[in-house]
Motif scaffolding. Structure first.
Motif, PDB file in Angstrom:
ATOM      1  N   TYR A  75      36.050 -50.408  63.446  1.00  0.00           N
ATOM      2  CA  TYR A  75      37.173 -49.657  62.887  1.00  0.00           C
ATOM      3  C   TYR A  75      36.765 -48.341  62.221  1.00  0.00           C
ATOM      4  O   TYR A  75      37.596 -47.506  61.904  1.00  0.00           O
ATOM      5  CB  TYR A  75      37.910 -50.523  61.843  1.00  0.00           C
ATOM      6  CG  TYR A  75      36.980 -51.280  60.906  1.00  0.00           C
ATOM      7  CD1 TYR A  75      36.452 -50.680  59.773  1.00  0.00           C
ATOM      8  CD2 TYR A  75      36.620 -52.594  61.178  1.00  0.00           C
ATOM      9  CE1 TYR A  75      35.599 -51.362  58.923  1.00  0.00           C
ATOM     10  CE2 TYR A  75      35.757 -53.289  60.340  1.00  0.00           C
ATOM     11  CZ  TYR A  75      35.243 -52.669  59.214  1.00  0.00           C
ATOM     12  OH  TYR A  75      34.385 -53.357  58.395  1.00  0.00           O
ATOM     13  N   ILE A  78      32.416 -43.658  60.574  1.00  0.00           N
ATOM     14  CA  ILE A  78      31.005 -43.314  60.355  1.00  0.00           C
ATOM     15  C   ILE A  78      30.061 -44.397  60.902  1.00  0.00           C
ATOM     16  O   ILE A  78      28.892 -44.437  60.551  1.00  0.00           O
ATOM     17  CB  ILE A  78      30.694 -42.983  58.871  1.00  0.00           C
ATOM     18  CG1 ILE A  78      30.923 -44.193  57.955  1.00  0.00           C
ATOM     19  CG2 ILE A  78      31.532 -41.794  58.411  1.00  0.00           C
ATOM     20  CD1 ILE A  78      30.342 -44.008  56.541  1.00  0.00           C
ATOM     21  N   GLY A 114      28.580 -45.137  50.085  1.00  0.00           N
ATOM     22  CA  GLY A 114      27.970 -44.587  51.283  1.00  0.00           C
ATOM     23  C   GLY A 114      27.914 -45.611  52.392  1.00  0.00           C
ATOM     24  O   GLY A 114      28.202 -46.800  52.187  1.00  0.00           O
ATOM     25  N   GLU A 116      25.679 -47.846  55.093  1.00  0.00           N
ATOM     26  CA  GLU A 116      24.418 -48.576  54.833  1.00  0.00           C
ATOM     27  C   GLU A 116      23.291 -47.721  55.397  1.00  0.00           C
ATOM     28  O   GLU A 116      23.007 -47.751  56.588  1.00  0.00           O
ATOM     29  CB  GLU A 116      24.462 -49.969  55.469  1.00  0.00           C
ATOM     30  CG  GLU A 116      25.351 -50.907  54.681  1.00  0.00           C
ATOM     31  CD  GLU A 116      25.149 -52.371  55.024  1.00  0.00           C
ATOM     32  OE1 GLU A 116      24.064 -52.737  55.543  1.00  0.00           O
ATOM     33  OE2 GLU A 116      26.091 -53.143  54.802  1.00  0.00           O
ATOM     34  N   SER A 144      28.738 -48.930  45.972  1.00  0.00           N
ATOM     35  CA  SER A 144      29.454 -49.435  47.147  1.00  0.00           C
ATOM     36  C   SER A 144      28.618 -49.031  48.354  1.00  0.00           C
ATOM     37  O   SER A 144      28.898 -48.035  49.030  1.00  0.00           O
ATOM     38  CB  SER A 144      30.862 -48.831  47.190  1.00  0.00           C
ATOM     39  OG  SER A 144      31.551 -49.279  48.342  1.00  0.00           O
ATOM     40  N   LEU A 165      31.415 -52.642  44.659  1.00  0.00           N
ATOM     41  CA  LEU A 165      32.573 -52.804  45.551  1.00  0.00           C
ATOM     42  C   LEU A 165      32.088 -53.170  46.946  1.00  0.00           C
ATOM     43  O   LEU A 165      31.299 -52.442  47.549  1.00  0.00           O
ATOM     44  CB  LEU A 165      33.374 -51.499  45.659  1.00  0.00           C
ATOM     45  CG  LEU A 165      33.856 -50.850  44.365  1.00  0.00           C
ATOM     46  CD1 LEU A 165      34.662 -49.590  44.681  1.00  0.00           C
ATOM     47  CD2 LEU A 165      34.706 -51.830  43.569  1.00  0.00           C
ATOM     48  N   LEU A 166      32.542 -54.294  47.412  1.00  0.00           N
ATOM     49  CA  LEU A 166      32.177 -54.732  48.761  1.00  0.00           C
ATOM     50  C   LEU A 166      33.391 -55.456  49.337  1.00  0.00           C
ATOM     51  O   LEU A 166      33.612 -56.644  49.068  1.00  0.00           O
ATOM     52  CB  LEU A 166      30.967 -55.684  48.702  1.00  0.00           C
ATOM     53  CG  LEU A 166      30.420 -56.141  50.049  1.00  0.00           C
ATOM     54  CD1 LEU A 166      29.561 -55.044  50.686  1.00  0.00           C
ATOM     55  CD2 LEU A 166      29.575 -57.403  49.897  1.00  0.00           C
ATOM     56  N   GLU A 169      36.650 -57.501  53.982  1.00  0.00           N
ATOM     57  CA  GLU A 169      37.260 -56.994  55.237  1.00  0.00           C
ATOM     58  C   GLU A 169      38.243 -57.973  55.881  1.00  0.00           C
ATOM     59  O   GLU A 169      39.326 -57.580  56.270  1.00  0.00           O
ATOM     60  CB  GLU A 169      36.228 -56.533  56.280  1.00  0.00           C
ATOM     61  CG  GLU A 169      35.134 -55.614  55.752  1.00  0.00           C
ATOM     62  CD  GLU A 169      35.601 -54.258  55.214  1.00  0.00           C
ATOM     63  OE1 GLU A 169      36.799 -53.994  55.207  1.00  0.00           O
ATOM     64  OE2 GLU A 169      34.727 -53.487  54.770  1.00  0.00           O
ATOM     65  N   ARG A 189      28.676 -61.737  54.307  1.00  0.00           N
ATOM     66  CA  ARG A 189      29.519 -60.861  53.471  1.00  0.00           C
ATOM     67  C   ARG A 189      29.974 -61.625  52.223  1.00  0.00           C
ATOM     68  O   ARG A 189      29.904 -61.129  51.110  1.00  0.00           O
ATOM     69  CB  ARG A 189      30.726 -60.418  54.312  1.00  0.00           C
ATOM     70  CG  ARG A 189      31.484 -59.246  53.780  1.00  0.00           C
ATOM     71  CD  ARG A 189      30.955 -57.950  54.321  1.00  0.00           C
ATOM     72  NE  ARG A 189      31.629 -56.794  53.766  1.00  0.00           N
ATOM     73  CZ  ARG A 189      31.133 -55.559  53.810  1.00  0.00           C
ATOM     74  NH1 ARG A 189      29.970 -55.316  54.373  1.00  0.00           N
ATOM     75  NH2 ARG A 189      31.798 -54.550  53.285  1.00  0.00           N
ATOM     76  N   PRO A 238      45.801 -49.395  53.904  1.00  0.00           N
ATOM     77  CA  PRO A 238      46.151 -49.562  55.314  1.00  0.00           C
ATOM     78  C   PRO A 238      44.987 -49.200  56.233  1.00  0.00           C
ATOM     79  O   PRO A 238      44.234 -48.268  55.929  1.00  0.00           O
ATOM     80  CB  PRO A 238      47.305 -48.581  55.504  1.00  0.00           C
ATOM     81  CG  PRO A 238      47.115 -47.552  54.437  1.00  0.00           C
ATOM     82  CD  PRO A 238      46.512 -48.270  53.268  1.00  0.00           C
ATOM     83  N   PHE A 239      44.842 -49.927  57.322  1.00  0.00           N
ATOM     84  CA  PHE A 239      43.932 -49.515  58.384  1.00  0.00           C
ATOM     85  C   PHE A 239      44.524 -48.257  59.005  1.00  0.00           C
ATOM     86  O   PHE A 239      45.725 -48.184  59.260  1.00  0.00           O
ATOM     87  CB  PHE A 239      43.803 -50.616  59.448  1.00  0.00           C
ATOM     88  CG  PHE A 239      43.277 -50.092  60.759  1.00  0.00           C
ATOM     89  CD1 PHE A 239      41.922 -49.816  60.908  1.00  0.00           C
ATOM     90  CD2 PHE A 239      44.134 -49.843  61.827  1.00  0.00           C
ATOM     91  CE1 PHE A 239      41.432 -49.289  62.104  1.00  0.00           C
ATOM     92  CE2 PHE A 239      43.652 -49.321  63.027  1.00  0.00           C
ATOM     93  CZ  PHE A 239      42.300 -49.047  63.162  1.00  0.00           C
ATOM     94  N   ILE A 240      43.670 -47.259  59.236  1.00  0.00           N
ATOM     95  CA  ILE A 240      44.111 -46.019  59.899  1.00  0.00           C
ATOM     96  C   ILE A 240      43.117 -45.736  61.026  1.00  0.00           C
ATOM     97  O   ILE A 240      41.898 -45.825  60.810  1.00  0.00           O
ATOM     98  CB  ILE A 240      44.149 -44.830  58.902  1.00  0.00           C
ATOM     99  CG1 ILE A 240      45.076 -45.167  57.708  1.00  0.00           C
ATOM    100  CG2 ILE A 240      44.605 -43.550  59.589  1.00  0.00           C
ATOM    101  CD1 ILE A 240      45.087 -44.121  56.604  1.00  0.00           C
ATOM    102  N   TYR A 312      32.926 -37.294  55.520  1.00  0.00           N
ATOM    103  CA  TYR A 312      33.020 -38.727  55.207  1.00  0.00           C
ATOM    104  C   TYR A 312      34.369 -39.217  55.733  1.00  0.00           C
ATOM    105  O   TYR A 312      35.268 -39.578  54.993  1.00  0.00           O
ATOM    106  CB  TYR A 312      32.891 -38.960  53.697  1.00  0.00           C
ATOM    107  CG  TYR A 312      32.557 -40.382  53.331  1.00  0.00           C
ATOM    108  CD1 TYR A 312      31.250 -40.855  53.370  1.00  0.00           C
ATOM    109  CD2 TYR A 312      33.553 -41.283  52.958  1.00  0.00           C
ATOM    110  CE1 TYR A 312      30.936 -42.161  53.037  1.00  0.00           C
ATOM    111  CE2 TYR A 312      33.250 -42.594  52.634  1.00  0.00           C
ATOM    112  CZ  TYR A 312      31.942 -43.017  52.669  1.00  0.00           C
ATOM    113  OH  TYR A 312      31.630 -44.324  52.346  1.00  0.00           O
ATOM    114  N   TYR A 315      38.530 -42.521  58.692  1.00  0.00           N
ATOM    115  CA  TYR A 315      39.741 -42.560  59.515  1.00  0.00           C
ATOM    116  C   TYR A 315      40.300 -41.150  59.612  1.00  0.00           C
ATOM    117  O   TYR A 315      39.883 -40.266  58.845  1.00  0.00           O
ATOM    118  CB  TYR A 315      40.769 -43.525  58.899  1.00  0.00           C
ATOM    119  CG  TYR A 315      40.971 -43.332  57.418  1.00  0.00           C
ATOM    120  CD1 TYR A 315      41.784 -42.326  56.925  1.00  0.00           C
ATOM    121  CD2 TYR A 315      40.313 -44.149  56.501  1.00  0.00           C
ATOM    122  CE1 TYR A 315      41.954 -42.131  55.576  1.00  0.00           C
ATOM    123  CE2 TYR A 315      40.470 -43.967  55.131  1.00  0.00           C
ATOM    124  CZ  TYR A 315      41.290 -42.964  54.677  1.00  0.00           C
ATOM    125  OH  TYR A 315      41.448 -42.763  53.321  1.00  0.00           O
TER     126      TYR A 315
END
Ligand code: SAM
Ligand code: FES
Length: 365
Positions: A75, A78, A114, A116, A144, A165-166, A169, A189, A238-240, A312, A315
């Motif tokens: 999704y 990057i 960033g 990974e 994060s 923050l992780l 998903e 995860r 939202p997923f974009i 960065y 989406y």
């Protein structure tokens, strides 16, 4: 339990009273999302947020310090499999420069986010955390930077990082497989999130709303997982789509569903820190304002140098990529004031968890 006797309004009342629902109940609720029903929910979620946080909105300054990533999540713009991504890394000096600017603007939390990126060793990350903490001891540092070993997380914590923050998903195994390549696992995860909690971080989990192949059952699993984890923060947006990913032809998530879920999360976790995300502001010009009105209480303006912001790109059409940090802060402040909320500059720790987590402000050395 018989589904015939379920009533979505009663389920909202139950969630408000007990902060917990069973899987079938979640699915039933999610299937009955409507304008009228959302209004019923939002009255409650707004009240619960006001009871816990008043009209305070916390700000976290986001520093997107690298868009290199070794992962290939389907999704994400990057992902390593996108050769068109224009890659960059900030130097330690540049990161500190962002903090300086942020500090002067009143920010007391810096979020280092960033991909990974193996370029930064644990020692590099620890050095950066220590430099920020030495210069700005009154600030919280949030990381994060994805999945790391227990030992790495511990090192960062000992270097002074306060929060992590992780997003999980998706808490649904089958769905996780559809969003990620083979080498990534939901099991790891989740383990990372529990490790982070055990070490003492204030932890943020979360998920994308309307990601490809997401069903109501997946979201029910997300809610049950969040209840089990009891995170201090929950990031949802939202997923974009991004035009250079395998999901380029998929549908975006909707604002309506995101708002509905923000309201439900506020009722399930009354004291949680809940950002009204940039993605929500991207799918609707007033998305972030509406997010706050239905129960969110955090905004995360961008502190990254303007020269790298449009790189960065997780989406398409991401907002705030051309604005200076000061502009972003003033803009958000005005937006919050326009709906009767006020941006506060305190660190904004999770009030309810103060007794459970080591508080760096008062901890004995
Ligand atoms: N690498 C770190 C990690 O994996 O947690 C942090 C950076 S990662 C890009 C931050 C978040 O962006 C992810 O957790 C994901 O939920 C979100 N994201 C990625 N692609 C997105 C998309 N196309 N639409 C909306 N959110 C997206
Ligand atoms: Fe970034 Fe409005 S918040 S420009």
């Amino acid at each position: 339990m018989s589904l015939e006797v379920l009533d979505e309004y009663k389920l909202i009342d139950k969630l408000e009273a007990t902060h917990e629902l069973e899987k079938e109940e979640w699915i039933y609720l999610l299937e009955h999302q409507s304008k009228e029903f959302s209004e019923y929910l939002f009255k409650k979620s707004d009240r619960v947020r006001r009871e816990n946080y008043g009209t305070d909105v916390f700000v976290r300054g986001l520093i997107e310090f690298s868009n290199y990533c070794k992962n290939d999540c389907y999704y994400c713009g990057i992902r390593c499999g996108n050769p068109k991504a224009d890659r960059y890394r900030l130097t330690e000096e540049q990161i500190l420069e962002c903090c300086k600017e942020g500090y002067e603007l009143g920010f007391r939390t810096f979020v280092l986010q960033g991909g990974e990126d193996p370029h930064y060793s644990d020692e590099d990350i620890c050095r950066i955390i220590k430099s920020i903490k030495a210069k700005y001891p009154d600030c919280a540092v949030t990381l994060s930077i994805g999945e790391k070993s227990y030992e790495s997380y511990k090192k960062y914590y000992e270097a002074g990082a306060d929060r992590y923050l992780l997003r999980h998903e998706t808490a649904n195994e089958e769905h996780y497989r559809k969003l990620h390549p083979e080498n990534l696992s939901l099991e790891n995860r989740k383990k990372c999130l529990f490790n982070l909690k055990e070490i003492g971080y204030q932890v943020g989990a979360g998920f994308m709303v309307g990601s490809p192949y997401q069903t109501k059952e997946c979201i029910a699993d997300d809610m049950i997982f969040l209840h089990e984890l009891q995170p201090h923060m929950v990031g949802i947006g939202p997923f974009i789509t991004h035009h250079d990913t395998p999901f380029k032809d998929k549908e975006n998530g909707t604002m309506e569903e995101t708002l509905f879920l923000l309201g439900l999360i506020r009722l399930m976790l009354p004291k949680v820190l809940l950002p009204s995300t940039t993605a929500l502001g991207t799918i609707h010009p007033l998305g972030r304002e509406y997010g706050i009105q239905v129960g969110a209480n955090v905004v995360m303006p961008n502190l990254s140098p303007v020269g790298v912001r449009d790189k960065y790109l997780l989406y398409d059409d991401k907002i705030c990529t051309g604005d200076e940090s000061a502009q972003c802060k003033t803009c958000l402040q005005k937006r919050m004031e326009s709906i009767g909320f006020n941006v506060v500059t305190s660190r904004g720790d999770h009030k309810d968890y103060k007794k459970d987590i080591p508080d760096r402000d008062t901890k004995e050395e």
